[in-house]
Design a protein around this motif. Structure first.
Motif, PDB file in Angstrom:
ATOM      1  N   THR A 148      -6.040  -3.451  -0.806  1.00 58.03           N
ATOM      2  CA  THR A 148      -5.962  -2.133  -1.427  1.00 58.03           C
ATOM      3  C   THR A 148      -4.820  -2.040  -2.434  1.00 58.03           C
ATOM      4  O   THR A 148      -4.620  -0.992  -3.044  1.00 58.03           O
ATOM      5  CB  THR A 148      -5.768  -1.054  -0.346  1.00 58.03           C
ATOM      6  N   ASP A 164       0.856  -1.186   0.000  1.00 55.73           N
ATOM      7  CA  ASP A 164       0.000   0.000   0.000  1.00 55.73           C
ATOM      8  C   ASP A 164       0.894   1.239   0.000  1.00 55.73           C
ATOM      9  O   ASP A 164       1.522   1.566   1.009  1.00 55.73           O
ATOM     10  CB  ASP A 164      -0.916  -0.019   1.221  1.00 55.73           C
ATOM     11  N   SER A 221      -5.177   5.057   0.223  1.00 61.32           N
ATOM     12  CA  SER A 221      -5.230   3.597   0.087  1.00 61.32           C
ATOM     13  C   SER A 221      -6.309   3.162  -0.890  1.00 61.32           C
ATOM     14  O   SER A 221      -6.195   2.110  -1.530  1.00 61.32           O
ATOM     15  CB  SER A 221      -5.478   2.954   1.460  1.00 61.32           C
ATOM     16  N   THR A 222      -7.364   3.943  -1.007  1.00 57.65           N
ATOM     17  CA  THR A 222      -8.476   3.608  -1.905  1.00 57.65           C
ATOM     18  C   THR A 222      -8.333   4.267  -3.270  1.00 57.65           C
ATOM     19  O   THR A 222      -9.331   4.433  -3.980  1.00 57.65           O
ATOM     20  CB  THR A 222      -9.804   4.039  -1.265  1.00 57.65           C
ATOM     21  N   SER A 223      -7.108   4.635  -3.627  1.00 57.96           N
ATOM     22  CA  SER A 223      -6.839   5.321  -4.887  1.00 57.96           C
ATOM     23  C   SER A 223      -7.678   6.598  -4.960  1.00 57.96           C
ATOM     24  O   SER A 223      -7.683   7.386  -4.008  1.00 57.96           O
ATOM     25  CB  SER A 223      -7.107   4.391  -6.074  1.00 57.96           C
ATOM     26  N   ASP A 255     -13.896   0.503  -8.962  1.00 60.86           N
ATOM     27  CA  ASP A 255     -13.363  -0.855  -9.046  1.00 60.86           C
ATOM     28  C   ASP A 255     -13.741  -1.452 -10.402  1.00 60.86           C
ATOM     29  O   ASP A 255     -14.885  -1.854 -10.626  1.00 60.86           O
ATOM     30  CB  ASP A 255     -13.928  -1.704  -7.907  1.00 60.86           C
ATOM     31  N   GLN A 301      -6.003  10.482   5.496  1.00 64.22           N
ATOM     32  CA  GLN A 301      -5.400   9.174   5.291  1.00 64.22           C
ATOM     33  C   GLN A 301      -4.719   8.773   6.591  1.00 64.22           C
ATOM     34  O   GLN A 301      -3.914   9.529   7.142  1.00 64.22           O
ATOM     35  CB  GLN A 301      -4.381   9.212   4.144  1.00 64.22           C
ATOM     36  N   ASN A 320     -10.648  -7.342  -0.380  1.00 67.45           N
ATOM     37  CA  ASN A 320     -10.098  -6.874   0.895  1.00 67.45           C
ATOM     38  C   ASN A 320      -8.620  -6.503   0.794  1.00 67.45           C
ATOM     39  O   ASN A 320      -7.903  -6.514   1.796  1.00 67.45           O
ATOM     40  CB  ASN A 320     -10.289  -7.931   1.993  1.00 67.45           C
ATOM     41  N   SER A 350     -11.103   6.710  -5.473  1.00 68.19           N
ATOM     42  CA  SER A 350     -12.532   6.384  -5.425  1.00 68.19           C
ATOM     43  C   SER A 350     -13.340   7.457  -4.701  1.00 68.19           C
ATOM     44  O   SER A 350     -14.513   7.674  -5.012  1.00 68.19           O
ATOM     45  CB  SER A 350     -12.733   5.033  -4.735  1.00 68.19           C
ATOM     46  N   ARG A 351     -12.728   8.167  -3.765  1.00 65.37           N
ATOM     47  CA  ARG A 351     -13.451   9.216  -3.037  1.00 65.37           C
ATOM     48  C   ARG A 351     -13.739  10.421  -3.922  1.00 65.37           C
ATOM     49  O   ARG A 351     -14.568  11.264  -3.576  1.00 65.37           O
ATOM     50  CB  ARG A 351     -12.648   9.642  -1.809  1.00 65.37           C
TER      51      ARG A 351
END
Length: 555
Positions: free
Chosen positions: A506, A25, A182-184, A308, A154, A504, A186-187
């Motif tokens: 990242t 990560d 961590s979620t690239s 995703d 983060q 599950n 996506s937010r």
């Protein structure tokens, strides 16, 4: 966070190769490690990595004045039977002194070549930092004014928006696809402005950089004084022989249209197959289009993910595989045929003649009339010849040459038939022997070429990873499939960094593979990074249009 040597090696190679696949990560790394990776990404970017070659060649040319460098100091030869006639005004000692003084301000062939290298370096660096600064300010200002601290958080720590901006700008322009989250991204899937800015940065740093650079050279030529225009003429005519970031005009247009077609195909297929996906119901149709556009552009080079992609339809993923494997740069290796070159030459000549005739009364009074004539590319006699008449003459000469070759071949066949019969068997045996020798050599050569082909090695790499991981693949683990392995290999080879991931996790799908599979992926990234290197080096060996030729044409 504990990082093994293999994971550190994998992440470093991925960063240097502008890929973006990670087995750890990236957001969990320390600030110092992230800055080191950002430095690697900055140095290994294609815009920066091409500069050392230009600097070395410029320095070499400067220190070897008076010698032949890349066949650049060759003498101009006006007699060339393979080209259409194009007259040039030579240096005339009978010209007035003030006209000779103006012509003397043109650089010498040695200085022209050196200044062309320096100008390429200046233009590339200027364009690079202009795009980078614009993106950095745009993203930083937007994050600071339109995002709450929760969107910048983060590891329970609110990140500095300008630090995020610097990382996103650097990794998007250099096609690494790494983020401080961590979620690239996506937010930020519904953030239209940020998505559009990142799309423009990714395209500016990959597909559109050669196009932008060539237009910058054109614009600079228009704005430059008369005596400096020859430098930009030299750059435009030699293009990729000077820098791999410059393509010829025809190839640049092909590159642009093919890139647009590939982008349109990716977005169109995604809209058809996944517009009504249940996983996208939370977004409006406009945001879905932005998501498809963002993912299509990033799967060509970068690897950012705002959604995703493993949730997309299988047919969409297959199209994504095709887009990752297809690089429009290969079309820029096409050679223009002599007919196309001569036709473009005649079109340019006719355009110059038309502009000269229309603007003759509006020409600048700062230069004498004789100097204006000296600046003309074509002579008065050549200007009166119709365009199609010159082309007809060229085709006629080619036809006569072909007929002459056919006549020689026919006469040679007749001579062979007149040979004494006692030698015929011996000649047939000799021909058979030569054929077998040539056939065996060709067989070995093609067999060797087959094993060194890129697609052969990709197939071997996929087979090896499947062999290593077969005990863990479907049906033992339904999340380790052949499609994911192929997707990871193609992504690594294409320097994309897009991954179908693992539940599950990242990180990329590569993170759950064994050590042997990770080493194979490292080799794939290195091979993909250096593909086309030999062809690029070959283009750099020969200068197509010498400095002497450019100066004679300008005079």
């Amino acid at each position: 966070m504990v990082v093994t040597y293999l994971d550190a090696w994998f992440t470093t190679v991925s960063t240097i190769c502008s890929c973006g696949l990670t087995t750890i990560d990236f957001a969990q790394l320390s600030r110092a490690s992230q800055l080191v990776m950002m430095g690697f990404a900055f140095i290994s970017g294609f815009a920066m990595s091409t500069l050392p070659a230009l600097i070395i060649k410029a320095q070499t040319h400067k220190t070897t004045q008076g010698t032949n460098v890349d066949d650049d100091n060759e003498k101009y030869d006006p007699e060339n039977d393979d080209e259409l006639e194009m007259s040039n005004l030579r240096w005339d000692q009978n010209l007035p002194s003030h006209i000779r003084a103006e012509l003397a301000r043109l650089p010498t062939p040695v200085k022209l070549r050196y200044r062309a290298y320096i100008m390429c370096i200046v233009l590339i660096l200027s364009l690079y930092f202009t795009i980078y600064t614009t993106g950095f300010i745009a993203i930083g200002t937007w994050l600071q004014t339109h995002n709450s601290p929760e969107y910048l958080m983060q590891n329970n720590v609110t990140l500095n928006p300008w630090y995020i901006s610097g990382m996103l700008t650097l990794f998007s322009f250099n096609q690494n696809g790494l983020t401080p989250f961590s979620t690239s991204l996506s937010r930020y899937a519904d953030d239209v402005f940020l998505n559009i800015v990142l799309v423009l940065l990714v395209m500016s740093g990959s597909s559109f950089f050669p196009i932008i650079l060539r237009n910058v050279v054109f614009l600079s030529r228009q704005l430059a004084p008369w005596r400096h225009k020859v430098i930009f003429d030299y750059i435009l005519l030699n293009n990729h022989h000077l820098s791999t970031l410059l393509y010829p005009t025809l190839q640049t247009r092909i590159y642009f249209f093919v890139t647009i077609i590939l982008y349109s195909m990716g977005v169109g297929i995604s809209l058809i197959l996944d517009l009504g996906s249940k996983d996208l119901q939370q977004y409006s149709p406009g945001i879905r289009f932005i998501i498809f556009l963002f993912q299509t552009v990033n799967l060509r080079f970068c690897g950012f993910q705002s959604f995703d992609i493993s949730l997309f339809a299988t047919a969409t993923l297959l199209v994504y595989l095709l887009l990752m494997a297809t690089k429009p740069q290969m079309l820029c290796a096409l050679d223009e045929s002599p007919f196309e070159i001569y036709w473009l030459t005649l079109e340019a000549q006719a355009q110059v003649d038309a502009e000269t005739n229309n603007n003759q009364t509006n020409m600048s009074k700062s230069l004498p009339l004789m100097l204006q004539r000296a600046m003309s590319i074509t002579s008065a006699t050549g200007a009166d010849v119709p365009l199609f008449k010159q082309m007809k003459g060229f085709l006629r000469r080619q036809s006569l040459a072909t007929k002459e070759l056919a006549r020689k071949e026919f006469s040679r066949n007749n001579d062979d038939e007149k040979i004494s019969p006692k030698y015929s068997k011996r000649i047939k045996a000799l021909r058979l022997r030569l054929f077998l020798i040539h056939f065996i050599r060709a067989l070995f050569k093609h067999a060797f070429d087959f094993f060194v082909l890129t697609r052969t090695w990709l197939f071997v790499f996929i087979f090896l990873i499947c062999t290593i991981e077969y005990r863990r693949m479907t049906p033992v683990d339904p999340d380790i499939t052949l499609l994911k392995i192929i997707f990871e290999i193609i992504s690594a080879f294409g320097g994309v960094g897009m991954s179908l991931g693992y539940p599950n996790k990242t990180t990329s799908f590569a993170s759950i593979l064994s050590a042997g599979s990770k080493v194979i992926l490292i080799a794939t990234m290195l091979m993909g990074r250096h593909r086309g290197l030999l062809a690029s080096m070959k283009d750099q060996e020969v200068i197509e249009y010498s400095a002497m030729y450019i100066l004679v044409r300008r005079r």
